[in-house]
Scaffold this motif. Structure first.
Motif, PDB file in Angstrom:
ATOM      1  N   ALA A  79       0.898  -1.203  -0.069  1.00  0.00           N
ATOM      2  CA  ALA A  79      -0.181   0.039   0.008  1.00  0.00           C
ATOM      3  C   ALA A  79       0.924   1.335  -0.026  1.00  0.00           C
ATOM      4  CB  ALA A  79      -0.795   0.100   1.150  1.00  0.00           C
ATOM      5  N   ALA A  80       1.834   1.305   0.739  1.00  0.00           N
ATOM      6  CA  ALA A  80       2.720   2.478   0.912  1.00  0.00           C
ATOM      7  C   ALA A  80       3.549   2.809  -0.625  1.00  0.00           C
ATOM      8  CB  ALA A  80       3.936   2.222   1.731  1.00  0.00           C
ATOM      9  N   ALA A 116      -4.611   5.284   1.264  1.00  0.00           N
ATOM     10  CA  ALA A 116      -3.744   4.075   1.380  1.00  0.00           C
ATOM     11  C   ALA A 116      -4.019   3.284   2.730  1.00  0.00           C
ATOM     12  CB  ALA A 116      -2.393   4.757   2.072  1.00  0.00           C
ATOM     13  N   GLY A 117      -5.001   3.756   3.527  1.00  0.00           N
ATOM     14  CA  GLY A 117      -5.502   2.883   4.464  1.00  0.00           C
ATOM     15  C   GLY A 117      -6.623   2.150   3.706  1.00  0.00           C
ATOM     16  N   TRP A 118      -7.270   2.495   2.970  1.00  0.00           N
ATOM     17  CA  TRP A 118      -8.251   1.796   2.372  1.00  0.00           C
ATOM     18  C   TRP A 118      -7.662   0.600   1.602  1.00  0.00           C
ATOM     19  CZ3 TRP A 118      -8.561   0.625  -2.826  1.00  0.00           C
ATOM     20  CH2 TRP A 118      -9.733  -0.125  -3.483  1.00  0.00           C
ATOM     21  N   ALA A 119      -6.587   0.874   0.977  1.00  0.00           N
ATOM     22  CA  ALA A 119      -5.425  -0.246   0.131  1.00  0.00           C
ATOM     23  C   ALA A 119      -5.243  -1.241   1.320  1.00  0.00           C
ATOM     24  CB  ALA A 119      -4.401   0.263  -0.566  1.00  0.00           C
ATOM     25  N   VAL A 120      -4.860  -0.872   2.470  1.00  0.00           N
ATOM     26  CA  VAL A 120      -4.382  -2.058   3.502  1.00  0.00           C
ATOM     27  C   VAL A 120      -5.482  -2.796   3.642  1.00  0.00           C
ATOM     28  CG1 VAL A 120      -3.641  -2.141   5.683  1.00  0.00           C
ATOM     29  CG2 VAL A 120      -2.470  -0.328   4.231  1.00  0.00           C
ATOM     30  N   ARG A 121      -6.574  -2.220   3.953  1.00  0.00           N
ATOM     31  CA  ARG A 121      -7.894  -3.264   4.235  1.00  0.00           C
ATOM     32  C   ARG A 121      -8.302  -3.973   3.206  1.00  0.00           C
ATOM     33  NH1 ARG A 121      -9.789   1.953   5.639  1.00  0.00           N
ATOM     34  NH2 ARG A 121     -11.408   2.003   4.177  1.00  0.00           N
ATOM     35  N   ARG A 122      -7.957  -3.630   1.969  1.00  0.00           N
ATOM     36  CA  ARG A 122      -8.518  -4.490   0.920  1.00  0.00           C
ATOM     37  C   ARG A 122      -7.469  -5.337   0.472  1.00  0.00           C
ATOM     38  NH1 ARG A 122     -12.709  -3.420   2.621  1.00  0.00           N
ATOM     39  NH2 ARG A 122     -14.412  -2.285   1.628  1.00  0.00           N
ATOM     40  N   LEU A 123      -6.117  -5.045   0.771  1.00  0.00           N
ATOM     41  CA  LEU A 123      -5.282  -6.086   0.551  1.00  0.00           C
ATOM     42  C   LEU A 123      -5.048  -7.107   1.603  1.00  0.00           C
ATOM     43  CD1 LEU A 123      -2.515  -3.663  -0.834  1.00  0.00           C
ATOM     44  CD2 LEU A 123      -3.754  -5.283  -2.150  1.00  0.00           C
ATOM     45  N   THR A 124      -5.750  -7.046   2.702  1.00  0.00           N
ATOM     46  CA  THR A 124      -5.636  -8.004   3.634  1.00  0.00           C
ATOM     47  C   THR A 124      -7.143  -8.698   3.752  1.00  0.00           C
ATOM     48  OG1 THR A 124      -6.373  -6.387   5.378  1.00  0.00           O
ATOM     49  CG2 THR A 124      -4.158  -6.622   5.128  1.00  0.00           C
ATOM     50  N   GLY A 125      -8.170  -8.348   2.878  1.00  0.00           N
ATOM     51  CA  GLY A 125      -9.411  -8.955   3.103  1.00  0.00           C
ATOM     52  C   GLY A 125     -10.566  -8.085   2.673  1.00  0.00           C
ATOM     53  N   GLY A 126     -11.826  -8.397   2.949  1.00  0.00           N
ATOM     54  CA  GLY A 126     -12.794  -7.584   2.577  1.00  0.00           C
ATOM     55  C   GLY A 126     -13.517  -8.180   1.170  1.00  0.00           C
ATOM     56  N   PRO A 127     -14.521  -7.433   0.770  1.00  0.00           N
ATOM     57  CA  PRO A 127     -15.528  -8.186  -0.338  1.00  0.00           C
ATOM     58  C   PRO A 127     -14.786  -8.367  -1.705  1.00  0.00           C
ATOM     59  CG  PRO A 127     -16.561  -6.135   0.521  1.00  0.00           C
ATOM     60  CD  PRO A 127     -15.091  -6.148   1.241  1.00  0.00           C
TER      61      PRO A 127
END
Length: 332
Positions: A79-80, A116-127
């Protein structure tokens, strides 16, 4: 010589009949016609694609057998790196503070941190993006909508139709195609390319069980450059994805070796703070004392004491060089 006769009831050749009709609108080719170009590109890089798929499969298996913190750590790094590719330039330490404690400095761009925070959440899971793209992107059409504006669900539906029709393509190729069709489908938001890259990373790894995403920026982000024919774009995509997978695997090798050494050296220490700190240092590339206090639930004094002990023994290193707002990382 026998003269060739034409039956009177057959229409004459086209050139013999003038076309007096006014020109009408031409039928536009279907959106799915672009898939043929990507099928040809995939056929031209079959061997290379198989090699990269093998690299991604090895990373998937490694993450499946490893601790959960490995996925989170790689997601933060990716993400960074994506934020720098997109022009937001969010540093890993600022991103870590934002994700863990929602802390930001005066000089920080809150919208860039949120992306970037959204990217971290979606790169670790989610829909899953191919199941519900709107939920994946956290984007919905407003209740009040202008009549002449194109709705988001229509644009998303067009992109999903093409992606669904390309089901015969390998997930890695389909992810590359989807990334490059993103802006053409009108899905870009204020020039943001992070959404497209994160979505593509998830699609590329959709066949795996351990890896949530395929690393695209960790290899240098050259595969995200939008230029050239589909065959050229896929070639760059495969090169950078292979580099990203190798980079991630080397990082995990170093981290695993460090964790083994750190666990052996801290085994004699009492209390829950040392092992909890090791978990935090595994999960996060950079850790501050307030972060460690939040993540471990220990007192500030206990955290600072253990961080000082680990730093003295070379298990961690301080990376800011400051007296205040210090951050540490595992000395891999």
């Amino acid at each position: 010589m026998v003269k060739k006769m034409r039956h009177w009831f057959l229409p004459g050749p086209p050139e013999e009949e003038p076309d007096d009709l006014p020109p009408g609108p031409r039928a536009e080719p279907p959106d799915t016609v672009v898939i043929e170009d990507w099928e040809k590109a995939e056929g031209a890089h079959t061997a290379r694609l198989a090699k990269v798929a093998g690299r991604l499969g090895a990373m998937d298996d490694r993450l499946l057998r490893g601790p959960e913190g490995w996925r989170h750590r790689l997601a933060l790094i990716e993400a960074a790196d994506l934020s720098w590719f997109a022009g937001d330039r969010v540093s890993p330490d600022r991103l870590a503070l934002w994700v863990s404690m929602r802390l930001s400095g005066v000089q920080d761009d809150s919208e860039a941190l949120a992306r970037a925070g959204w990217a971290v959440r979606r790169l670790t899971g989610g829909p899953e993006p191919m199941v519900d793209l709107a939920a994946f992107l956290d984007r919905r059409d407003p209740e009040k909508f202008e009549d002449n504006a194109e709705r988001f669900d229509e644009r998303a539906g067009s992109w999903l139709d093409v992606m669904t029709a390309a089901v015969d393509l390998h997930p890695i190729t389909r992810a590359c195609m989807g990334f490059h069709l993103w802006s053409l489908a009108g899905l870009g938001q204020c020039g943001d390319r992070i959404e497209a890259a994160v979505t593509a990373g998830r699609i590329a790894a959709s066949d795996g069980n351990g890896a949530v995403f395929a690393p695209l920026a960790m290899g240098g982000a050259g595969g995200l450059r939008a230029s050239g024919r589909p065959a050229d774009r896929l070639a760059r995509w495969l090169d950078e994805m292979e580099t990203g997978c190798l980079t991630a695997m080397r990082h995990l090798d170093d981290l695993e070796a460090w964790a083994t050494r750190a666990e052996a050296e801290t085994a004699a220490l009492s209390g829950k703070t040392p092992p909890n700190l090791l978990v935090a240092l595994t999960e996060w590339p950079l850790v501050s004392a307030p972060m460690a206090q939040t993540l471990t639930g220990a007192s500030r004094a206990a955290v600072q004491r253990n961080l000082a002990w680990m730093e003295a023994r070379g298990l961690i290193r301080e990376v800011t060089g400051q007296g205040r707002f210090r951050m540490w990382q595992a000395a891999t």
